[in-house]
Write a protein that holds these residues in place. Structure first.
Motif, PDB file in Angstrom:
ATOM      1  N   LYS A 379       0.824  -1.207   0.000  1.00 41.72           N
ATOM      2  CA  LYS A 379       0.000   0.000   0.000  1.00 41.72           C
ATOM      3  C   LYS A 379       0.855   1.252   0.000  1.00 41.72           C
ATOM      4  CE  LYS A 379      -0.452  -0.259   5.040  1.00 41.72           C
ATOM      5  NZ  LYS A 379      -1.275  -0.798   6.135  1.00 41.72           N
ATOM      6  N   THR A 383      -0.206   1.891  -4.963  1.00 44.23           N
ATOM      7  CA  THR A 383      -0.539   0.587  -4.394  1.00 44.23           C
ATOM      8  C   THR A 383      -0.510  -0.518  -5.443  1.00 44.23           C
ATOM      9  OG1 THR A 383      -1.872   1.531  -2.620  1.00 44.23           O
ATOM     10  CG2 THR A 383      -2.356  -0.735  -3.236  1.00 44.23           C
ATOM     11  N   VAL A 435      -8.868  -2.503  -1.703  1.00 44.18           N
ATOM     12  CA  VAL A 435      -8.120  -1.328  -2.184  1.00 44.18           C
ATOM     13  C   VAL A 435      -9.056  -0.359  -2.891  1.00 44.18           C
ATOM     14  CG1 VAL A 435      -6.325  -0.577  -3.802  1.00 44.18           C
ATOM     15  CG2 VAL A 435      -5.916  -2.536  -2.304  1.00 44.18           C
TER      16      VAL A 435
END
Length: 470
Positions: A379, A383, A435
């Motif tokens: 991350k 990312t 994400v």
């Protein structure tokens, strides 16, 4: 839809295959240049343009762009400090036909088009060319990079030179790692792909797609929707943030295994006492260990108990500095678990795993995923999600407001929920969903938020994905 992201070698293989199949280099160049010109025409609304052409095929694309813009009615000037060195580039310059300047006069246009060097660049520009690129970028209202900004390493996003910022980058044929990886990606505004007819390109990386998340079934109950356990530690605030995010990301039942006396919200069930007993509940679908865990002997014991429980894990924060590759590999499945390191934790994983920290961020994430036998969410501003089999996904740049304390705890909680709720468990898909939802929650939160406010936006982010699924 997800798009392929290709290395220079993969791109050259695709071009060779196309040429072997009967498509000429000139045809590929015409498709690239005309497709790029159409995007530039839309962006510029017909205003004048200055096209900087290099000696290779990227420069040839520039001559085609100039010719196409002229056909569309734009006023175009071409600057070419170096003569064409390939047959296709020489042919494209001849078809341009109009005068070419070796140096730029201050009369320039409204839009600067950088077609100096592209994917094949392996070294920095001369001082004179650097100055020319910066002068053109500074004296035009908008700047466009053809394929990549000149001075960028395609495969890892490194900068050979100090480069200006571009409003638009036009990826020719396919996206490249440098479009997503820092520091190069920070110099690119909008990003578009120009199809040049290469068909399916062999690739190991692709873009992050919007998830297709379904609402709970009509007969759902709290256990069928996913029981998610957060293993608490010395600093309860982080684990509470993660639990809060897990609730917003769709988990039906969130428990917190902690002996801390900090106030726990009434809708999170605190399980105190023996951690091994808490982890033995067969209804648990996934657990999170790491946020606020600490790094003392008690933290290490709690981590070992979580690892020994044999349930899918999300491993974050302090736990990432305590684990070793042998601790995370399981006999039954090699990709059950998700690791969520930031850069410092990624370095720790490399050190503990005896992994050489070299290559691109994609390469590093792949090696860590393979060594630890887990899905890795590396991350940060760029990312990357990597699987032990080498498959990678690059996320588009999320709002920079995510650079706030506790943001990683929220991401870990989202990953926990997505791992727990899946009826067809897939840690890689859960990581990708997490994400995307994390970035969407940041977008919905607006500027300058605290991690708690970010966690509160996760539910709305989930709603954004649900709307597509209907």
């Amino acid at each position: 839809m997800a798009e392929p992201i290709v290395t220079g070698e993969e791109m050259r293989d695709a071009e060779r295959a196309a040429i072997g199949g009967g498509t000429s280099v000139d045809t590929l160049m015409r498709r690239a240049g005309e497709g790029a010109a159409d995007w530039i025409w839309r962006m510029s609304a017909g205003r004048s343009a200055t096209v900087l052409c290099g000696p290779g095929n990227n420069g040839g694309d520039g001559y085609v762009i100039a010719r196409r813009l002229r056909e569309l009615g734009a006023k175009v000037s071409v600057v070419a400090p170096l003569a064409p060195k390939t047959d296709a580039a020489r042919s494209a310059r001849a078809e341009w036909g109009d005068p070419v300047s070796e140096e730029w006069s201050e009369d320039g246009g409204d839009v600067f088009v950088d077609a100096l060097f592209g994917t094949g660049l392996s070294r920095g520009l001369s001082a004179e060319l650097q100055q020319l690129v910066h002068r053109l970028a500074n004296r035009h209202g908008q700047s466009v990079a053809v394929d990549l900004p000149s001075g960028v390493s395609s495969d890892d996003g490194a900068l050979f030179d100090d480069i200006p910022s571009y409003d638009l980058a036009l990826a020719l044929g396919a996206l490249k790692p440098a479009h997503f990886l820092l520091p190069a990606a920070a110099h690119i505004g909008s990003l578009r792909t120009v199809d040049i007819g290469l068909g399916d390109i062999r690739h190991r990386a692709e873009t992050l797609d919007r998830p297709q998340i379904e609402a709970p079934r009509a007969d759902a109950h709290k256990y069928s929707r996913g029981l998610a356990l957060v293993v608490g530690g010395a600093m309860p605030g982080a684990s509470l943030l993660a639990a809060r995010a897990a609730q917003g990301a769709g988990a039906g039942f969130v428990q917190l295994a902690s002996d801390e006396t900090a106030a726990v919200p009434h809708d999170i069930v605190q399980v105190d006492g023996d951690l091994e007993h808490a982890l033995s509940d067969e209804r648990i679908d996934a657990a999170l260990v790491g946020p606020g865990l600490g790094r003392d002997q008690d933290a290490s014991r709690r981590l070992q108990r979580a690892l020994a429980a044999g349930i899918p894990l999300v491993i974050d924060g302090d736990a990432l500095r305590l684990i070793t590759p042998s601790a995370t590999r399981f006999e039954r499945e090699w990709d059950d678990n998700i690791l969520t390191p930031h850069e410092g934790e990624l370095q720790a994983l490399e050190e503990h795993g005896g992994i050489e920290a070299r290559g691109s961020r994609l390469d590093r994430a792949r090696r860590v995923a393979d060594t630890y036998g887990a899905i890795v969410i590396a991350k940060g501003p760029d990312t990357v999600i990597a699987s032990p089999d080498g498959h990678c996904v690059c996320a588009p740049r999320a709002p920079s407001w995510l650079s706030v304390a506790g943001s990683g705890d929220v991401l870990a909680g989202i990953a926990l929920a997505r791992r727990a709720v899946s009826e067809d468990p897939d840690a890689f898909d859960a990581a990708c969903d997490a994400v995307w939802l994390h970035a969407e929650a940041a977008r919905l939160a607006g500027p300058s938020f605290a991690a708690g406010e970010l966690a509160d936006r996760v539910s709305a982010a989930l709603g954004s994905a649900l709307a597509v699924a209907r």
